[in-house]
Motif scaffolding. Structure first.
Motif, PDB file in Angstrom:
ATOM      1  N   VAL A 247       0.832  -1.193   0.000  1.00 19.78           N
ATOM      2  CA  VAL A 247       0.000   0.000   0.000  1.00 19.78           C
ATOM      3  C   VAL A 247       0.871   1.249   0.000  1.00 19.78           C
ATOM      4  O   VAL A 247       0.663   2.179  -0.791  1.00 19.78           O
ATOM      5  CB  VAL A 247      -0.952   0.008   1.222  1.00 19.78           C
ATOM      6  N   THR A 248       1.871   1.271   0.862  1.00 18.43           N
ATOM      7  CA  THR A 248       2.713   2.452   1.009  1.00 18.43           C
ATOM      8  C   THR A 248       3.582   2.697  -0.221  1.00 18.43           C
ATOM      9  O   THR A 248       3.643   3.807  -0.731  1.00 18.43           O
ATOM     10  CB  THR A 248       3.625   2.305   2.242  1.00 18.43           C
TER      11      THR A 248
ATOM     12  N   GLY B 155      -6.504  -6.276  -0.028  1.00 18.83           N
ATOM     13  CA  GLY B 155      -7.427  -6.894   0.907  1.00 18.83           C
ATOM     14  C   GLY B 155      -6.894  -8.256   1.300  1.00 18.83           C
ATOM     15  O   GLY B 155      -6.456  -9.028   0.443  1.00 18.83           O
ATOM     16  N   PHE B 156      -6.912  -8.541   2.591  1.00 23.42           N
ATOM     17  CA  PHE B 156      -6.355  -9.804   3.095  1.00 23.42           C
ATOM     18  C   PHE B 156      -7.231 -10.279   4.239  1.00 23.42           C
ATOM     19  O   PHE B 156      -7.515  -9.527   5.165  1.00 23.42           O
ATOM     20  CB  PHE B 156      -4.915  -9.540   3.562  1.00 23.42           C
ATOM     21  N   VAL B 157      -7.700 -11.538   4.138  1.00 26.84           N
ATOM     22  CA  VAL B 157      -8.507 -12.121   5.203  1.00 26.84           C
ATOM     23  C   VAL B 157      -7.930 -13.496   5.506  1.00 26.84           C
ATOM     24  O   VAL B 157      -7.659 -14.276   4.595  1.00 26.84           O
ATOM     25  CB  VAL B 157      -9.988 -12.264   4.796  1.00 26.84           C
TER      26      VAL B 157
ATOM     27  N   PHE C 230      -6.949  -7.353   6.798  1.00 28.07           N
ATOM     28  CA  PHE C 230      -6.247  -6.101   6.519  1.00 28.07           C
ATOM     29  C   PHE C 230      -6.779  -5.605   5.186  1.00 28.07           C
ATOM     30  O   PHE C 230      -6.923  -6.398   4.245  1.00 28.07           O
ATOM     31  CB  PHE C 230      -4.736  -6.333   6.408  1.00 28.07           C
ATOM     32  N   ALA C 231      -7.104  -4.329   5.076  1.00 27.90           N
ATOM     33  CA  ALA C 231      -7.590  -3.783   3.814  1.00 27.90           C
ATOM     34  C   ALA C 231      -7.234  -2.314   3.710  1.00 27.90           C
ATOM     35  O   ALA C 231      -7.214  -1.595   4.703  1.00 27.90           O
ATOM     36  CB  ALA C 231      -9.089  -3.955   3.703  1.00 27.90           C
TER      37      ALA C 231
ATOM     38  N   ILE D  68     -12.258  -2.637   3.165  1.00 24.71           N
ATOM     39  CA  ILE D  68     -12.557  -3.987   2.677  1.00 24.71           C
ATOM     40  C   ILE D  68     -13.692  -3.941   1.650  1.00 24.71           C
ATOM     41  O   ILE D  68     -13.689  -4.705   0.675  1.00 24.71           O
ATOM     42  CB  ILE D  68     -12.868  -4.956   3.851  1.00 24.71           C
ATOM     43  N   ASP D  69     -14.652  -3.019   1.830  1.00 21.71           N
ATOM     44  CA  ASP D  69     -15.747  -2.896   0.865  1.00 21.71           C
ATOM     45  C   ASP D  69     -15.229  -2.465  -0.503  1.00 21.71           C
ATOM     46  O   ASP D  69     -15.635  -3.017  -1.535  1.00 21.71           O
ATOM     47  CB  ASP D  69     -16.792  -1.896   1.371  1.00 21.71           C
TER      48      ASP D  69
END
Length: 185
Positions: free
Chosen positions: A42-43, A50-52, A63-64, A68-69
């Motif tokens: 991301v950075t 998105g991580f589940v 983590f999103a 997450i949506d």
């Protein structure tokens, strides 16, 4: 010239860890490294991530970024990807805003530090004075702990000095009266 020889990378066999405690520990370590890698993506790249994961105990972790949506909608093709140019403009605007806020906070903290230093100088002059005149008259409620300990030390020195002066004067008066009595005889 002989070339540098390297070991070939060995292939690690992937299999489930049989020891339950070791499995929980490994999950925790791997989960934190996946969080870190996702955050780096991301950075560094500005990616939407998105991580589940569900732990062996059945506890979900996610983590999103940005949410997450948003990531789920993009994955399921519910929303088309936004225009990259407008997105970049919005992100740069937010960065400028946050930079301005940080600069304002910096200026406020800098002014507070300057005010504290000025107050410290005033207190130091009140407690020490240029010639140590009336240091005992300093406002004690405005002193910090170190300054209070210094004040205590000065007061103890003053007390000892007063006791010494009183003892010297009483000894001087006593010897003078003793000498006076001896001369009368």
């Amino acid at each position: 010239m002989a070339g540098r020889q390297t070991r070939e990378s060995r292939r690690t066999e992937m299999r489930q860890i049989t020891n339950e405690t070791s499995r929980f520990i490994t999950f925790s370590k791997r989960k934190s490294s996946i969080y870190k890698k996702s955050s780096e993506l991301v950075t560094l790249c500005g990616a939407e991530v998105g991580f589940v994961a569900v732990s062996p105990a059945g506890k979900p972790f996610s983590f999103a970024h940005p949410s997450i949506d948003t990531v789920a909608d993009r994955f399921l093709n519910r929303n088309p990807p936004p225009n990259n140019r407008s997105r970049a403009l919005v992100e740069s605007y937010h960065q400028v805003q946050s930079t301005n806020e940080l600069n304002q906070q910096h200026d406020e903290l800098y002014n507070q530090i300057k005010a504290e230093k000025a107050q410290g100088k005033v207190l130091k002059q009140l407690t020490e004075g240029k010639d140590d005149f009336e240091w005992w008259a300093a406002p004690m409620e405005e002193l910090n702990q170190e300054e209070l300990y210094q004040m205590k030390g000065r007061m103890e020195d003053l007390r000892r000095s007063l006791l010494r002066s009183i003892n010297q004067q009483t000894r001087g008066e006593a010897s003078a009266s003793f000498q006076g009595r001896n001369s009368e005889k």
